[in-house]
Design a protein around this motif. Structure first.
Motif, PDB file in Angstrom:
ATOM      1  N   LEU A  22      10.444 -26.416 -25.707  1.00  0.00           N
ATOM      2  CA  LEU A  22      11.210 -25.211 -25.369  1.00  0.00           C
ATOM      3  C   LEU A  22      12.496 -25.123 -26.184  1.00  0.00           C
ATOM      4  N   ARG A  23      13.003 -26.263 -26.615  1.00  0.00           N
ATOM      5  CA  ARG A  23      14.225 -26.276 -27.432  1.00  0.00           C
ATOM      6  C   ARG A  23      13.908 -26.168 -28.920  1.00  0.00           C
ATOM      7  N   ALA A  24      12.628 -26.112 -29.256  1.00  0.00           N
ATOM      8  CA  ALA A  24      12.194 -26.136 -30.649  1.00  0.00           C
ATOM      9  C   ALA A  24      12.304 -24.760 -31.299  1.00  0.00           C
ATOM     10  N   PHE A  25      11.602 -24.573 -32.419  1.00  0.00           N
ATOM     11  CA  PHE A  25      11.908 -23.482 -33.331  1.00  0.00           C
ATOM     12  C   PHE A  25      10.704 -22.590 -33.646  1.00  0.00           C
ATOM     13  N   SER A  26      11.005 -21.352 -33.950  1.00  0.00           N
ATOM     14  CA  SER A  26      10.076 -20.449 -34.624  1.00  0.00           C
ATOM     15  C   SER A  26      10.479 -20.408 -36.096  1.00  0.00           C
TER      16      SER A  26
END
Length: 236
Positions: A200-204
């Motif tokens: 959830l803290r990651a990236f697009s």
């Protein structure tokens, strides 16, 4: 339900506590090592290193692994460089003193020459150091966009050749897969909490494009790798 994936979560992971220690932390690091190995994430870092090294041949490469955790990636980088015939000096840097102690133990057991150091990547003292190549594996998602923009702005003055980032893709399949797997197989409360939260803290891709451009990184390459990983290579 899908809204939770529309932007990065700001919730903190248990591992973000720089004083975390003890058996729970050790179990967490062991499980994270296994997860990274099974999901093939290690090659995302080493293939990025290969690209930077091939473009700038030199006699010796100084490589600093930032947020090194238990030292697994720094040890792997050193072994990979030796197998490839690249002369290297590898450093592992982490802000948690307990984690650095574990990393030193792991390096000694592995009989690999890696210099593990206590250091905070936002400290001026750290920024005075120099390395040819910087690596961040599953490290950048611990920071907000604003913190990452500042960090990358600073790192441009530290890395001579460039930076390799290996981090997670924020995706509902990645989230529910790791949530289910850790619920079934993990013995660590920290892993059960932090592994899905890290997604959830990651990236697009758009997140990375915004962060890199805001930090003034002019030349970069973003590519997707299995399993739900972004490889970001920055040239300095």
């Amino acid at each position: 339900m899908m809204n939770k994936f529309s932007q990065r979560s700001q919730a903190k992971e248990l591992m973000d506590d720089l004083q975390s220690s003890g058996s729970e932390l050790e179990q967490t690091l062991r499980e994270l090592k296994t997860i990274n190995l099974l999901l093939g994430g290690n090659t995302v870092t080493t293939s990025g290193l290969e690209m930077l090294i091939r473009e700038k041949p030199q006699e010796l490469y100084t490589i600093a692994d930032l947020g090194c955790g238990g030292g697994d990636m720094a040890i792997l980088i050193k072994r990979w460089a030796e197998a490839k015939g690249y002369r290297s000096k590898v450093m592992g840097i982490d802000a948690n003193p307990h984690i650095i102690s574990l990393a030193k133990e792991n390096g000694s057991l592995a009989k690999v020459d890696v210099d593990f150091r206590l250091g905070n990547v936002f400290d001026q003292e750290f920024l005075e150091g120099q390395a040819d190549i910087l690596t961040c594996t599953l490290f950048t998602h611990h920071f907000t966009n604003e913190e990452l923009i500042q960090l990358l702005t600073n790192l441009k003055t530290m890395g001579r050749l460039g930076l390799v980032i290996n981090d997670l893709h924020r995706h509902f399949l990645a989230y529910y897969s790791i949530k289910g797997l850790t619920a079934l197989f993990s013995r660590s409360k920290m892993v059960k909490n932090d592994a899905p939260l890290s997604v959830l803290r990651a990236f697009s891709r758009k997140d990375w494009e915004f962060i890199l451009q805001a930090a003034g990184v002019e030349k970069f390459k973003i590519s997707w790798h299995w399993a739900f990983r972004w490889q970001v290579i920055c040239w300095f």
